[in-house]
Design a protein around this motif. Structure first.
Motif, mmCIF file in Angstrom:
data_model
loop_
_atom_site.group_PDB
_atom_site.id
_atom_site.type_symbol
_atom_site.label_atom_id
_atom_site.label_comp_id
_atom_site.label_asym_id
_atom_site.label_seq_id
_atom_site.Cartn_x
_atom_site.Cartn_y
_atom_site.Cartn_z
ATOM 1 N N GLY A 205 0.797 -1.223 0.000
ATOM 2 C CA GLY A 205 0.000 0.000 0.000
ATOM 3 C C GLY A 205 0.828 1.272 0.000
ATOM 4 N N ARG A 206 1.923 1.316 0.763
ATOM 5 C CA ARG A 206 2.719 2.536 0.850
ATOM 6 C C ARG A 206 3.357 2.872 -0.492
ATOM 7 N N THR A 207 3.885 1.875 -1.187
ATOM 8 C CA THR A 207 4.486 2.108 -2.497
ATOM 9 C C THR A 207 3.436 2.519 -3.513
ATOM 10 N N VAL A 208 2.260 1.927 -3.439
ATOM 11 C CA VAL A 208 1.181 2.285 -4.362
ATOM 12 C C VAL A 208 0.765 3.737 -4.169
ATOM 13 N N ARG A 209 0.636 4.166 -2.921
ATOM 14 C CA ARG A 209 0.250 5.557 -2.652
ATOM 15 C C ARG A 209 1.338 6.534 -3.088
ATOM 16 N N LEU A 210 2.598 6.143 -2.949
ATOM 17 C CA LEU A 210 3.685 7.008 -3.413
ATOM 18 C C LEU A 210 3.617 7.182 -4.927
ATOM 19 N N CYS A 211 3.334 6.117 -5.658
ATOM 20 C CA CYS A 211 3.193 6.220 -7.110
ATOM 21 C C CYS A 211 2.041 7.139 -7.484
ATOM 22 N N GLU A 212 0.925 7.017 -6.781
ATOM 23 C CA GLU A 212 -0.233 7.854 -7.083
ATOM 24 C C GLU A 212 0.069 9.325 -6.822
ATOM 25 N N GLN A 213 0.798 9.619 -5.750
ATOM 26 C CA GLN A 213 1.130 11.012 -5.458
ATOM 27 C C GLN A 213 2.167 11.559 -6.427
ATOM 28 N N LEU A 214 3.097 10.722 -6.874
ATOM 29 C CA LEU A 214 4.061 11.176 -7.878
ATOM 30 C C LEU A 214 3.376 11.496 -9.200
ATOM 31 N N SER A 215 2.332 10.748 -9.525
ATOM 32 C CA SER A 215 1.607 11.026 -10.773
ATOM 33 C C SER A 215 0.915 12.386 -10.728
ATOM 34 N N LYS A 216 0.598 12.884 -9.513
ATOM 35 C CA LYS A 216 0.023 14.223 -9.390
ATOM 36 C C LYS A 216 1.093 15.305 -9.464
ATOM 37 N N VAL A 217 2.330 14.938 -9.097
ATOM 38 C CA VAL A 217 3.426 15.905 -9.154
ATOM 39 C C VAL A 217 3.944 16.052 -10.584
ATOM 40 N N ILE A 218 4.099 14.928 -11.292
ATOM 41 C CA ILE A 218 4.657 14.923 -12.646
ATOM 42 C C ILE A 218 3.518 14.990 -13.644
ATOM 43 N N PRO A 219 3.387 16.050 -14.403
ATOM 44 C CA PRO A 219 2.301 16.135 -15.390
ATOM 45 C C PRO A 219 2.462 15.080 -16.498
ATOM 46 N N ASN A 220 1.339 14.702 -17.069
ATOM 47 C CA ASN A 220 1.304 13.756 -18.190
ATOM 48 C C ASN A 220 1.985 12.433 -17.822
ATOM 49 N N SER A 221 1.731 11.955 -16.603
ATOM 50 C CA SER A 221 2.292 10.684 -16.152
ATOM 51 C C SER A 221 1.153 9.708 -15.884
ATOM 52 N N HIS A 222 1.460 8.412 -16.032
ATOM 53 C CA HIS A 222 0.472 7.358 -15.887
ATOM 54 C C HIS A 222 1.057 6.267 -14.998
ATOM 55 N N VAL A 223 0.214 5.708 -14.122
ATOM 56 C CA VAL A 223 0.622 4.646 -13.210
ATOM 57 C C VAL A 223 0.152 3.311 -13.775
ATOM 58 N N TYR A 224 1.093 2.336 -13.804
ATOM 59 C CA TYR A 224 0.775 1.000 -14.303
ATOM 60 C C TYR A 224 1.383 -0.014 -13.342
ATOM 61 N N TYR A 225 0.582 -0.973 -12.924
ATOM 62 C CA TYR A 225 1.068 -2.015 -12.018
ATOM 63 C C TYR A 225 1.473 -3.232 -12.844
ATOM 64 N N ARG A 226 2.645 -3.748 -12.592
ATOM 65 C CA ARG A 226 3.290 -4.710 -13.499
ATOM 66 C C ARG A 226 2.592 -6.061 -13.552
ATOM 67 N N ARG A 227 2.165 -6.560 -12.416
ATOM 68 C CA ARG A 227 1.509 -7.874 -12.342
ATOM 69 C C ARG A 227 2.412 -8.984 -12.899
ATOM 70 N N GLY A 228 3.682 -8.933 -12.500
ATOM 71 C CA GLY A 228 4.609 -9.986 -12.890
ATOM 72 C C GLY A 228 5.266 -9.811 -14.242
ATOM 73 N N LEU A 229 4.994 -8.730 -14.957
ATOM 74 C CA LEU A 229 5.576 -8.522 -16.280
ATOM 75 C C LEU A 229 7.000 -7.994 -16.144
ATOM 76 N N ALA A 230 7.930 -8.566 -16.906
ATOM 77 C CA ALA A 230 9.339 -8.172 -16.835
ATOM 78 C C ALA A 230 9.542 -6.805 -17.478
ATOM 79 N N LEU A 231 10.563 -6.061 -16.971
ATOM 80 C CA LEU A 231 10.841 -4.732 -17.515
ATOM 81 C C LEU A 231 11.273 -4.789 -18.968
ATOM 82 N N LYS A 232 11.942 -5.860 -19.374
ATOM 83 C CA LYS A 232 12.377 -5.981 -20.770
ATOM 84 C C LYS A 232 11.196 -6.075 -21.723
ATOM 85 N N LYS A 233 10.039 -6.521 -21.212
ATOM 86 C CA LYS A 233 8.837 -6.555 -22.045
ATOM 87 C C LYS A 233 8.054 -5.251 -21.944
ATOM 88 N N ILE A 234 8.198 -4.554 -20.826
ATOM 89 C CA ILE A 234 7.487 -3.286 -20.667
ATOM 90 C C ILE A 234 8.105 -2.193 -21.521
#
Length: 339
Positions: free
Chosen positions: A144-173
């Motif tokens: 929960g703490r990491t999720v809330r930090l991502c949500e607050q960063l999306s309000k600080v950085i304009p034109n940003s989107h939050v996506y939860y990986r659900r096990g997907l590797a960064l090389k595929k993202i």
């Protein structure tokens, strides 16, 4: 020989012989008795009793502060007496101004630096050819703490989107981000439910920076915080990124935000580098009157420490590193900084 002399021991016999050989008292006046000598004062660290040691240390600190205050008042009176002829105030010694000389400190008038800036991976942003578009994600199965930090960063950085990986590797993202027009990828890692790392990968050609994150605090954990941030593009302030490495890291941070801030929103994002620790803060200007202005923190806040800088996009196995922090080899002096 008497019976008493026969039973006399060798020590007693020797004492009587010394007394017989000693000269008699002189006819002059008797010498004055010697003054009692006090024992030398022990250093505070050698006092065995803990309570006594703490008491003596507090007294020594009070005496030292009193002497410093008296010396300060004396210097102030001397400066007032001299007036305009008073010498300039001495600059206090700090770790920052006693910094070890670094050959890579950037000169604003250096033609080589200007050429590198015109041809590096961030040149398209500073020439206003691209608009930043940020994807913020986390490590797998965030709490929960990491999720809330991502949500607050999306309000600080304009034109940003939050996506939860659900096990997907960064090389595929990363290929999917490039196809959808994202310019940067932010990955927040966590350990034991606490955010402890940040990876920033500039797309499509890199570089990728890995930071250690510490002291992360959400907006609701801040005292006297302001209201929710507005949708205006914030102003970005970069402090003390003076070396070639620090200059590149500063340009990476700047490329996350729109080039032209909307000053009407009175919002400012600060990346302050001090002794290679990067402090992130988000404030709003509060104009009290025509002369006074204050800052109201909106949150979140955290501290970053650069661990590595990698060429290209994220590749933990075959990636080529431009810079890696090796603590035992690089941190040989407290006055040596890399950013």
């Amino acid at each position: 020989m008497s019976r008493r002399g026969a039973t006399m021991g060798p020590k007693e016999r020797r004492r009587r012989e010394v007394e017989a050989e000693a000269p008699g008292p002189s006819p002059g006046p008797s010498p004055a008795p010697a003054e009692p000598q006090l024992p030398a004062r022990l250093p505070v660290s050698e006092i065995k009793n803990k309570q006594r040691r703490q008491l003596m240390y507090r007294r020594w600190r009070q005496l030292q502060r009193r002497e410093q205050l008296e010396a300060k008042k004396k210097r102030k009176k001397e400066r007032e007496a001299l007036g305009d002829k008073a010498p300039p105030k001495p600059v206090p010694k700090t770790i920052e101004n006693q910094r070890v000389y670094d050959e890579t400190v950037v000169d604003p008038n250096d033609e080589e630096v200007a050429f590198d800036e015109a041809t590096d991976e961030f040149s398209s942003y500073f020439s206003r050819e691209k608009t930043p578009m940020i994807l913020i994600t986390t490590s797998d199965r965030p709490r929960g703490r990491t999720v809330r930090l991502c949500e607050q960063l999306s309000k600080v950085i304009p034109n940003s989107h939050v996506y939860y990986r659900r096990g997907l590797a960064l090389k595929k993202i990363i290929p999917q981000c490039i196809d959808r027009g994202f310019t940067d990828l932010l990955v927040i890692n966590e350990d034991r439910k606490i955010p402890n790392g940040l990876v920033i990968s500039h797309l499509p050609n890199g570089p990728t920076a890995h930071f250690k994150m510490s002291n992360a605090r959400l907006a609701k954990e801040l005292k006297r915080r302001g209201k929710e941030p507005t949708g205006h593009d914030p102003e970005v302030i970069l402090n003390n990124f003076s070396t070639r490495l620090g200059h590149g890291i500063g340009r990476m941070f700047a490329s996350l935000f729109p080039y032209n801030p909307q000053f009407v929103g009175r919002q400012v994002v600060t990346f302050h580098n001090q002794r290679d620790y990067i402090f992130f803060r988000f404030h709003r200007y509060i104009f009290r009157n025509e002369k006074k202005v204050g800052l109201q923190e909106l949150g979140p806040r955290f501290t970053l420490k650069l661990r590595s800088l990698q060429k290209g996009t994220f590749d933990s196995k075959y990636g080529e590193y431009e810079w890696v922090h090796k603590r035992h080899e690089m941190d040989t002096s407290r006055r040596k900084f890399h950013l």
